[in-house]
Design a protein around this motif. Structure first.
Motif, short mmCIF file in Angstrom:
data_model
loop_
_atom_site.label_atom_id
_atom_site.label_comp_id
_atom_site.label_asym_id
_atom_site.label_seq_id
_atom_site.Cartn_x
_atom_site.Cartn_y
_atom_site.Cartn_z
N ARG A 32 50.09 -3.46 -7.50
CA ARG A 32 49.15 -2.34 -7.40
C ARG A 32 49.08 -1.81 -5.97
N PHE A 33 49.48 -2.64 -5.01
CA PHE A 33 49.31 -2.29 -3.61
C PHE A 33 50.64 -2.47 -2.88
N GLY A 34 51.49 -1.48 -2.98
CA GLY A 34 52.80 -1.54 -2.34
C GLY A 34 53.67 -2.60 -2.98
N GLU A 35 54.33 -3.38 -2.16
CA GLU A 35 55.26 -4.41 -2.65
C GLU A 35 54.60 -5.78 -2.81
N PHE A 36 53.31 -5.87 -2.47
CA PHE A 36 52.61 -7.16 -2.55
C PHE A 36 52.40 -7.56 -4.01
N SER A 37 52.70 -8.81 -4.32
CA SER A 37 52.49 -9.28 -5.68
C SER A 37 51.78 -10.62 -5.70
N ILE A 38 51.21 -10.92 -6.84
CA ILE A 38 50.55 -12.20 -7.08
C ILE A 38 51.26 -12.87 -8.23
N GLU A 39 51.60 -14.13 -8.00
CA GLU A 39 52.29 -14.95 -8.99
C GLU A 39 51.33 -16.06 -9.41
N ILE A 40 51.33 -16.38 -10.70
CA ILE A 40 50.52 -17.48 -11.21
C ILE A 40 51.44 -18.45 -11.93
N LEU A 41 51.38 -19.71 -11.54
CA LEU A 41 52.23 -20.75 -12.10
C LEU A 41 51.37 -21.80 -12.79
N GLU A 42 51.91 -22.44 -13.81
CA GLU A 42 51.18 -23.52 -14.46
C GLU A 42 51.21 -24.74 -13.56
N GLU A 43 50.03 -25.30 -13.30
CA GLU A 43 49.85 -26.38 -12.33
C GLU A 43 50.74 -27.59 -12.58
N SER A 44 50.80 -28.06 -13.82
CA SER A 44 51.58 -29.28 -14.10
C SER A 44 53.07 -29.05 -13.83
N GLY A 45 53.60 -27.91 -14.24
CA GLY A 45 55.00 -27.60 -13.98
C GLY A 45 55.29 -27.41 -12.51
N LEU A 46 54.36 -26.78 -11.79
CA LEU A 46 54.52 -26.58 -10.36
C LEU A 46 54.56 -27.93 -9.65
N GLN A 47 53.67 -28.84 -10.03
CA GLN A 47 53.65 -30.16 -9.39
C GLN A 47 54.95 -30.92 -9.66
N GLN A 48 55.44 -30.83 -10.88
CA GLN A 48 56.71 -31.49 -11.22
C GLN A 48 57.85 -30.89 -10.41
N PHE A 49 57.87 -29.55 -10.28
CA PHE A 49 58.90 -28.88 -9.48
C PHE A 49 58.84 -29.35 -8.03
N MET A 50 57.63 -29.42 -7.45
CA MET A 50 57.49 -29.84 -6.05
C MET A 50 57.95 -31.28 -5.87
N ASN A 51 57.61 -32.15 -6.82
CA ASN A 51 58.06 -33.54 -6.74
C ASN A 51 59.59 -33.60 -6.73
N GLU A 52 60.23 -32.84 -7.61
CA GLU A 52 61.69 -32.80 -7.67
C GLU A 52 62.28 -32.18 -6.40
N ALA A 53 61.64 -31.13 -5.91
CA ALA A 53 62.15 -30.42 -4.73
C ALA A 53 62.21 -31.32 -3.50
N PHE A 54 61.29 -32.25 -3.40
CA PHE A 54 61.23 -33.12 -2.22
C PHE A 54 61.70 -34.54 -2.52
N SER A 55 62.27 -34.78 -3.69
CA SER A 55 62.79 -36.11 -4.00
C SER A 55 64.14 -36.30 -3.30
N ALA A 56 64.50 -37.54 -3.07
CA ALA A 56 65.78 -37.84 -2.42
C ALA A 56 66.91 -37.41 -3.35
N SER A 57 67.92 -36.84 -2.76
CA SER A 57 69.06 -36.36 -3.56
C SER A 57 69.94 -37.49 -4.03
#
Length: 153
Positions: free
Chosen positions: A128-153
């Motif tokens: 609604r205001f230029g290129e600025f946007s708001i994203e909403i993510l489901e909390e449980s999936g976001l937490q799982q993604f963050m855990n995976e993102a920072f897990s040892a490869s």
């Protein structure tokens, strides 16, 4: 709608250089690198974490974010991201209030299409205001993604 701030997204021209900079200068933890491709959008990104705070660095190759970095430049903060415990309820509340949630390309999003390429259920408010946007993510999936993102490869 129950929302909790998650992170901001920042455009960069060279993802690796930006990650190296924040790791060296601020001692930030840097996540694994990820690729997001859907329709015309193609980006690589990583999460930068300093204590409990985090932001995403996004290097666009095509789509609306490539156009944005080409016109506004590197360092553009273009999105605030929030999490919610129930993305379907958030979707329903938005529809009830007269707002049609969108996908990352600005197309109308259906309740059945909330899954992202990363596997996290997600939606975007219309810009609604230029290129600025708001994203909403489901909390449980976001937490799982963050855990995976920072897990040892």
């Amino acid at each position: 709608m129950e929302l909790k701030f998650s992170h901001i997204d920042i455009l960069v021209n060279d993802l690796q250089a930006a990650c190296d900079y924040y790791a060296k200068i601020l001692g930030a933890q840097i996540s694994k690198k990820f690729t997001w491709e859907r329709d015309e959008l193609h980006v690589t990104y990583a999460v930068v974490k300093i204590g409990e705070e985090r932001f995403m660095l996004v290097q666009p190759f095509s789509g609306n974010l490539k156009n944005l970095i080409d016109t506004k430049g590197e360092g553009t903060i273009y999105r605030h991201c929030y999490s919610t415990p129930d993305i379907e309820a958030a979707f329903d509340e938005l529809i009830h209030s007269g707002v049609q949630p969108e996908d990352e390309n600005g197309n109308p999003l259906s309740r059945e299409s909330l899954n992202s390429p990363s596997g996290v259920k997600i939606l975007w408010l219309p810009k609604r205001f230029g290129e600025f946007s708001i994203e909403i993510l489901e909390e449980s999936g976001l937490q799982q993604f963050m855990n995976e993102a920072f897990s040892a490869s």
